[in-house]
Scaffold this motif. Structure first.
Motif, PDB file in Angstrom:
ATOM      1  N   LEU A   1       0.809  -1.219   0.000  1.00  0.00           N
ATOM      2  CA  LEU A   1       0.000   0.000   0.000  1.00  0.00           C
ATOM      3  C   LEU A   1       0.841   1.267   0.000  1.00  0.00           C
ATOM      4  O   LEU A   1       0.383   2.327  -0.417  1.00  0.00           O
ATOM      5  N   ALA A   2       2.050   1.169   0.502  1.00  0.00           N
ATOM      6  CA  ALA A   2       2.929   2.332   0.516  1.00  0.00           C
ATOM      7  C   ALA A   2       3.588   2.580  -0.832  1.00  0.00           C
ATOM      8  O   ALA A   2       4.389   3.493  -0.978  1.00  0.00           O
ATOM      9  N   GLN A   3       3.260   1.725  -1.820  1.00  0.00           N
ATOM     10  CA  GLN A   3       3.804   1.838  -3.171  1.00  0.00           C
ATOM     11  C   GLN A   3       5.327   1.735  -3.193  1.00  0.00           C
ATOM     12  O   GLN A   3       6.005   2.387  -3.994  1.00  0.00           O
ATOM     13  N   ASN A   4       5.866   0.930  -2.283  1.00  0.00           N
ATOM     14  CA  ASN A   4       7.281   0.609  -2.387  1.00  0.00           C
ATOM     15  C   ASN A   4       7.517  -0.210  -3.641  1.00  0.00           C
ATOM     16  O   ASN A   4       6.583  -0.701  -4.282  1.00  0.00           O
ATOM     17  N   ALA A   5       8.784  -0.428  -3.979  1.00  0.00           N
ATOM     18  CA  ALA A   5       9.117  -1.211  -5.165  1.00  0.00           C
ATOM     19  C   ALA A   5       8.493  -2.597  -5.079  1.00  0.00           C
ATOM     20  O   ALA A   5       8.387  -3.187  -4.002  1.00  0.00           O
ATOM     21  N   ALA A   6       8.066  -3.098  -6.214  1.00  0.00           N
ATOM     22  CA  ALA A   6       7.390  -4.396  -6.253  1.00  0.00           C
ATOM     23  C   ALA A   6       8.328  -5.506  -5.781  1.00  0.00           C
ATOM     24  O   ALA A   6       9.532  -5.486  -6.037  1.00  0.00           O
ATOM     25  N   ALA A   7       7.749  -6.476  -5.067  1.00  0.00           N
ATOM     26  CA  ALA A   7       8.466  -7.686  -4.669  1.00  0.00           C
ATOM     27  C   ALA A   7       7.859  -8.860  -5.422  1.00  0.00           C
ATOM     28  O   ALA A   7       6.680  -8.854  -5.779  1.00  0.00           O
ATOM     29  N   SER A   8       8.667  -9.897  -5.673  1.00  0.00           N
ATOM     30  CA  SER A   8       8.175 -10.994  -6.508  1.00  0.00           C
ATOM     31  C   SER A   8       8.821 -12.309  -6.109  1.00  0.00           C
ATOM     32  O   SER A   8       9.805 -12.357  -5.379  1.00  0.00           O
ATOM     33  N   ASP A   9       8.233 -13.389  -6.615  1.00  0.00           N
ATOM     34  CA  ASP A   9       8.803 -14.726  -6.520  1.00  0.00           C
ATOM     35  C   ASP A   9       8.459 -15.452  -7.805  1.00  0.00           C
ATOM     36  O   ASP A   9       7.403 -15.192  -8.418  1.00  0.00           O
ATOM     37  N   GLN A  10       9.312 -16.351  -8.239  1.00  0.00           N
ATOM     38  CA  GLN A  10       9.065 -17.022  -9.504  1.00  0.00           C
ATOM     39  C   GLN A  10       9.641 -18.423  -9.491  1.00  0.00           C
ATOM     40  O   GLN A  10      10.547 -18.744  -8.722  1.00  0.00           O
ATOM     41  N   ASN A  11       9.066 -19.271 -10.332  1.00  0.00           N
ATOM     42  CA  ASN A  11       9.561 -20.629 -10.566  1.00  0.00           C
ATOM     43  C   ASN A  11       9.777 -20.807 -12.056  1.00  0.00           C
ATOM     44  O   ASN A  11       8.917 -20.449 -12.865  1.00  0.00           O
ATOM     45  N   SER A  12      10.921 -21.365 -12.403  1.00  0.00           N
ATOM     46  CA  SER A  12      11.298 -21.492 -13.810  1.00  0.00           C
ATOM     47  C   SER A  12      11.200 -22.938 -14.272  1.00  0.00           C
ATOM     48  O   SER A  12      11.016 -23.863 -13.477  1.00  0.00           O
TER      49      SER A  12
END
Length: 650
Positions: free
Chosen positions: A275-286
């Motif tokens: 909600l604070a619009q910080n940089a996006a965080a992510s997780d991924q599987n390849s």
């Protein structure tokens, strides 16, 4: 997200505004707090975010103020009222950067009380938002707090007032976790994306994407979908159709094509901003392979959980595997399946391992189809089908069973695991979560005999075990009926067990408690292991003879199904039975009061004059807890049937 502590050093209830010298969003949560000099409070749970930019001590307070998705041109105001709830305002001011100063993590806002406030008035101060960039001539329309501040006896002079707060900067979005699909998995036309999102997201920032990394060419990659819900949570699941990604009601297509490409390899990613619009965080599987052909989905695991198998017994089911095709059309085929054997069992413990096919999830040696017998090379064990198994969309259940060698070690156990999808050799790709693991089933302590008789006018119990595993001690119980629930413990001191041994052991116990001539008594023995687990055997029945009759009485044997114990029960109960003659068509099952089968506890060979014990945990065949009420336990042994009523309480 960290909470912020408000510190009031002067008589003022401050607003939830944050200033920082870095261009980041800082979160301040409003909480219940008394106003300086008054009894007002700010509504709990509300949050305001303010973007502050600039390099100086004060910087520039931007208009990017929002609350629960309000538009970004909202600005924050302070308003003054002489009544509560507010009806007509005295004045209002837009908060601005010039009123702020920063010292470490303390923010100070300086304001001037309006000159049109009389010295005798009681003033209520409110903070709120106006949804326009230029203040209209009316007070704020969205309020933060009911009568946030009350002050009496104001001197008309334009006095400066200071308010202070400490704040914690929220500088990063907490990372999500992508649970499904796993790395290097194969997904079919219908698949699930499952993830954990630790924080509520800023509107429109939750994205699931599929980026092609290999295999077939996908000119429309990456496929990006926006998740419509910003709510945080664990195990958030969305079901997709690979041919129509935005067919899922939880998402809309953001960019890229709406369909994945057959035989392409993708990296699947989940990302969001807080909600604070910080940089996006992510997780991924390849390495996720997409295959919209006729896939075979595999699942399963332990069967007859916790059940032990006696030496010499046959067709004991201990593992269940379910195979089904994910789409219609021509049936797929399975050529062979390899299982790793788990537990301490050795080849000498096993006569035969078998695999059976069933149309339902319950094993029956009389109705299910036996496919392959294996009499050697048990770890790993491979079942090679001839002809190949035809797998359709309805699927089949496959059961592993063991014929236990009569000389099997009773300190051993057996289980099975399908470790890899390549352990299932088929005409098409295999999907599922691997390894598919089962539990280990012990080859149990065998109580070869348990008798009660009169010796020297005293009741004497004798029992013999063929082996014991971590057996700490024994207890003896007696009742005037077959109901174990009415039994009382006889021994004051424990009767030591033999620990762990594969050698026969004989025990004797003399009942020195009062008995009545011509009355019958039922006896049970209880073994307790080192961890406190227990097993109960019996009953053995003894009728007390006349004292003048020195000859030993005939000891009546008790056969059939004993009353479960405890009863009523929650969550589980012990079920014990003993039949006179060996049968190959035995079944122990639970039924509801309507006569519908709830669960099969055992089906197969039952040896005569051997005590068997099973535990029902109050669950049905699907592993779900059943409702409280009356249930029937039914033992079928050859041409004999026994039924006991059980009561499950919650």
């Amino acid at each position: 997200m960290k909470k912020v502590v408000f510190i009031f050093l002067f008589v003022f209830m401050l607003i939830a505004v944050v200033f920082a010298v870095d261009p980041t969003m800082v979160k301040v949560g409003l909480s219940n707090t008394s106003g300086g000099g008054g009894d007002g409070s700010i509504k709990p749970g509300q949050t305001v975010y303010v973007r502050a930019e600039g390099n100086g001590g004060n910087g520039t307070l931007q208009a990017a103020i929002h609350d629960d998705g309000a538009s970004t041109n909202n600005k924050l105001y302070i308003s003054y009222y002489s009544d509560s709830p507010p009806s007509s305002y005295l004045a209002y001011d837009e908060l601005n950067a010039s009123g702020f100063s920063v010292d470490g993590d303390t923010l100070t806002y300086q304001f001037i009380m309006p000159t049109n406030v009389s010295g005798s008035q009681s003033i209520q101060i409110y903070f709120g938002l106006i949804g326009q960039s230029v203040p209209p001539p009316f007070p704020p329309t969205t309020y933060y707090g009911d009568r946030a501040y009350t002050y009496s006896g104001i001197n008309n002079a334009p006095t400066n007032y200071d308010a202070y707060l400490t704040y914690t900067e929220d500088s990063s979005t907490e990372a999500p976790t992508l649970d499904l699909p796993t790395a290097s998995a194969t997904i079919g036309k219908n698949f699930t994306v499952k993830y954990d999102q630790p924080e509520t997201a800023y509107e429109g920032t939750v994205k699931i994407s599929f980026a092609r990394t290999g295999g077939s060419v996908d000119n429309n990659s990456p496929h990006v979908l926006e998740v419509l819900s910003e709510a945080s949570g664990t195990d958030i699941s969305i079901s997709f159709d690979g041919a129509e990604l935005d067919g899922a009601s939880e998402v809309i297509l953001d960019s890229g094509g709406n369909a994945l490409v057959d035989d392409a390899e993708y990296t699947v990613k989940i990302e969001y901003q807080d909600l604070a619009q910080n940089a996006a965080a992510s997780d991924q599987n390849s390495g996720v392979d997409y295959d919209d052909d006729d896939l075979i989905e595999a699942s399963g695991g332990d069967y007859n959980s916790g059940v032990s198998f006696s030496p010499g017994s046959k067709n004991n089911a201990y593992f269940r595997l379910y195979l089904k095709k994910t789409a219609g059309g021509t049936a797929a085929t399975v050529d062979k399946i390899t299982f790793d054997t788990t537990g301490e069992t050795v080849d000498a413990d096993i006569d035969t391992l078998k695999i059976w096919r069933s149309t339902d999830n319950s094993f029956s040696s009389s109705t299910d189809t036996k496919l392959v017998n294996v009499t050697s090379n048990f770890d790993p064990v491979t079942f090679d089908f001839s002809p190949d198994q035809q797998i359709g969309t309805d699927g089949y259940y496959y059961f592993l069973t063991i014929d236990v060698n009569s000389g099997a070690s009773t300190v051993h156990s057996i289980g099975a695991t399908v470790n890899l999808k390549t352990d299932i050799v088929a005409s098409t790709s295999i999907i599922g979560t691997f390894p598919i693991e089962g539990g280990n089933h012990p080859l149990p302590v065998i109580l070869s005999s348990f008798n009660a008789q009169i010796i020297n006018d005293m009741p004497v119990l004798t029992w013999i075990t063929q082996s014991e595993t971590e057996n700490s001690y024994w207890n003896v119980y007696r009742s005037i009926s077959q109901n174990l629930g009415q039994a009382v413990k006889l021994n004051e001191a424990i009767i030591p067990g033999a620990g762990t041994t594969s050698e026969p052991k004989e025990y004797n116990y003399v009942d020195e408690h009062d008995v009545i001539v011509n009355n019958s008594y039922w006896y049970w023995i209880e073994s307790v292991d080192y961890s406190g687990g227990n097993e109960i055997y019996g009953p053995a029945c003894l009728t007390i003879p006349q004292a003048e009759n020195p000859s030993p009485p005939t000891v009546p044997e008790t056969y059939g199904l004993m009353q479960n114990f405890p009863n009523p029960f929650n969550p589980d109960t012990d079920i014990i039975f003993n039949i006179e003659k060996t049968t190959s068509s035995g079944e122990l099952a639970i039924y509801n009061i309507k006569g519908q089968k709830v669960k099969t506890l055992y089906k197969g060979n039952i040896k005569g004059k051997i005590l068997y014990k099973y535990v029902w945990d109050g669950k049905n065949e699907a592993g779900k807890n059943v409702s409280s009420g009356i249930y029937l336990c039914k033992l079928s042994a050859g041409d004999k049937t026994y039924i006991k009523k059980m009561i499950l309480t919650k």
